[in-house]
Design an enzyme around this catalytic site. Structure first.
Site, PDB file in Angstrom:
ATOM      1  CG  HIS A 180      -0.639   0.904   7.370  1.00 31.28           C
ATOM      2  ND1 HIS A 180       0.287   0.533   8.320  1.00 31.28           N
ATOM      3  CD2 HIS A 180       0.003   1.768   6.542  1.00 31.28           C
ATOM      4  CE1 HIS A 180       1.432   1.169   8.090  1.00 31.28           C
ATOM      5  NE2 HIS A 180       1.282   1.919   7.006  1.00 31.28           N
ATOM      6  CD  GLU A 181      -1.130   2.252   2.764  1.00 32.07           C
ATOM      7  OE1 GLU A 181      -0.755   3.440   2.621  1.00 32.07           O
ATOM      8  OE2 GLU A 181      -0.350   1.355   3.114  1.00 32.07           O
TER       9      GLU A 181
ATOM     10  CG  HIS B  23      -0.006   6.593   5.606  1.00 32.73           C
ATOM     11  ND1 HIS B  23       1.089   7.162   6.219  1.00 32.73           N
ATOM     12  CD2 HIS B  23       0.324   5.300   5.395  1.00 32.73           C
ATOM     13  CE1 HIS B  23       2.030   6.244   6.381  1.00 32.73           C
ATOM     14  NE2 HIS B  23       1.590   5.094   5.901  1.00 32.73           N
TER      15      HIS B  23
ATOM     16  N   GLY C 286       0.842  -1.190   0.000  1.00 37.22           N
ATOM     17  CA  GLY C 286       0.000   0.000   0.000  1.00 37.22           C
ATOM     18  C   GLY C 286       0.876   1.237   0.000  1.00 37.22           C
TER      19      GLY C 286
ATOM     20  CB  CYS D 160       5.116   2.269   7.620  1.00 41.26           C
ATOM     21  SG  CYS D 160       4.587   3.751   6.762  1.00 41.26           S
ATOM     22  CG  LEU D 161       6.636   1.138   1.578  1.00 45.42           C
ATOM     23  CD1 LEU D 161       6.101   1.422   0.176  1.00 45.42           C
ATOM     24  CD2 LEU D 161       7.751   0.102   1.521  1.00 45.42           C
TER      25      LEU D 161
ATOM     26  CD  GLN E 216       3.291   5.814   2.882  1.00 48.25           C
ATOM     27  OE1 GLN E 216       2.360   5.256   2.313  1.00 48.25           O
ATOM     28  NE2 GLN E 216       4.278   5.145   3.468  1.00 48.25           N
TER      29      GLN E 216
HETATM   30 ZN   LIG Z   1       2.542   3.267   5.942  1.00 48.11          ZN
END
Ligand SMILES: [Zn+2]
Length: 195
Positions: free
Chosen positions: A147-148, A151, A45, A105-106, A50
């Protein structure tokens, strides 16, 4: 085009995303670039903050999760085919028991922690063609969406862990902020100047 992924500590990750209109500039290019960026980083995701944009847009592709051995065949099938773009999403309801899952998380490389979330969500969103959907998801798909979705609300998974665990990863988060880490993909660090 692969875009740099914004690291922990950048204020854009703390903004509540704005809704966008169907004529948002170069929207289809932006979405294509986000998919390319996510796949390049082996993510499941990616949310617009991000890549530095405080807008209500995120993408999900759970295919990598379909390889997990502890899943039923029908779950694998479901995860394999799940690739979706969420625009102006609104979670209407979260239900069921809270369950723990080890999230990463990226924007926070090499930090993984168990996060507890409710098992089922109802969500309103527009797809990439600005068609509106209301859908219900559970299990791992709901997990990735939650999760997304966090963000675009300015929330990170590290906000949802115990005080003790927060203390244990504090130094690591500071290093990410300062760009004193190495990731396998292109990143943009808040305190690192000149690159
Ligand atoms: Zn994340």
């Amino acid at each position: 085009m692969i875009l740099p992924i914004v690291g922990y500590g950048d204020p854009v990750l703390r903004k509540v995303g704005q809704d966008i209109a169907a004529d948002y500039p170069n929207l289809s290019d932006l979405i294509a670039n986000m998919y390319e960026t996510m796949y390049n980083a082996y993510g499941v995701g990616l949310a617009a903050p991000q890549i530095g944009l405080a807008i209500r847009l995120f993408i999900v592709d759970t295919e990598p999760f379909s390889e997990s051995d502890d899943l039923k065949p029908e779950e694998k099938e479901q995860l394999k085919g799940f690739k979706k773009t969420f625009i102006n999403a609104k979670i209407l309801k979260e239900e069921g028991n809270e369950w723990g899952f080890n999230e990463g998380c990226l924007s926070i490389p090499d930090v993984r922690e168990d996060v507890y979330r409710k098992e089922r969500i109802s969500i309103d969103y527009f797809d990439e063609n600005f068609t509106k959907h209301t859908e219900v998801y559970d299990g791992l798909i709901a997990r990735v969406i939650q999760h997304e979705y966090d963000h675009i609300e300015g929330i990170l998974f590290t906000d949802k862990i115990s005080t003790l665990k927060k203390t244990l990863i504090k130094k690591r988060l500071q290093n990410i902020m300062d760009g004193k880490i190495r990731a396998d993909y292109k990143m943009k660090f808040f305190n690192k100047k000149g690159r």
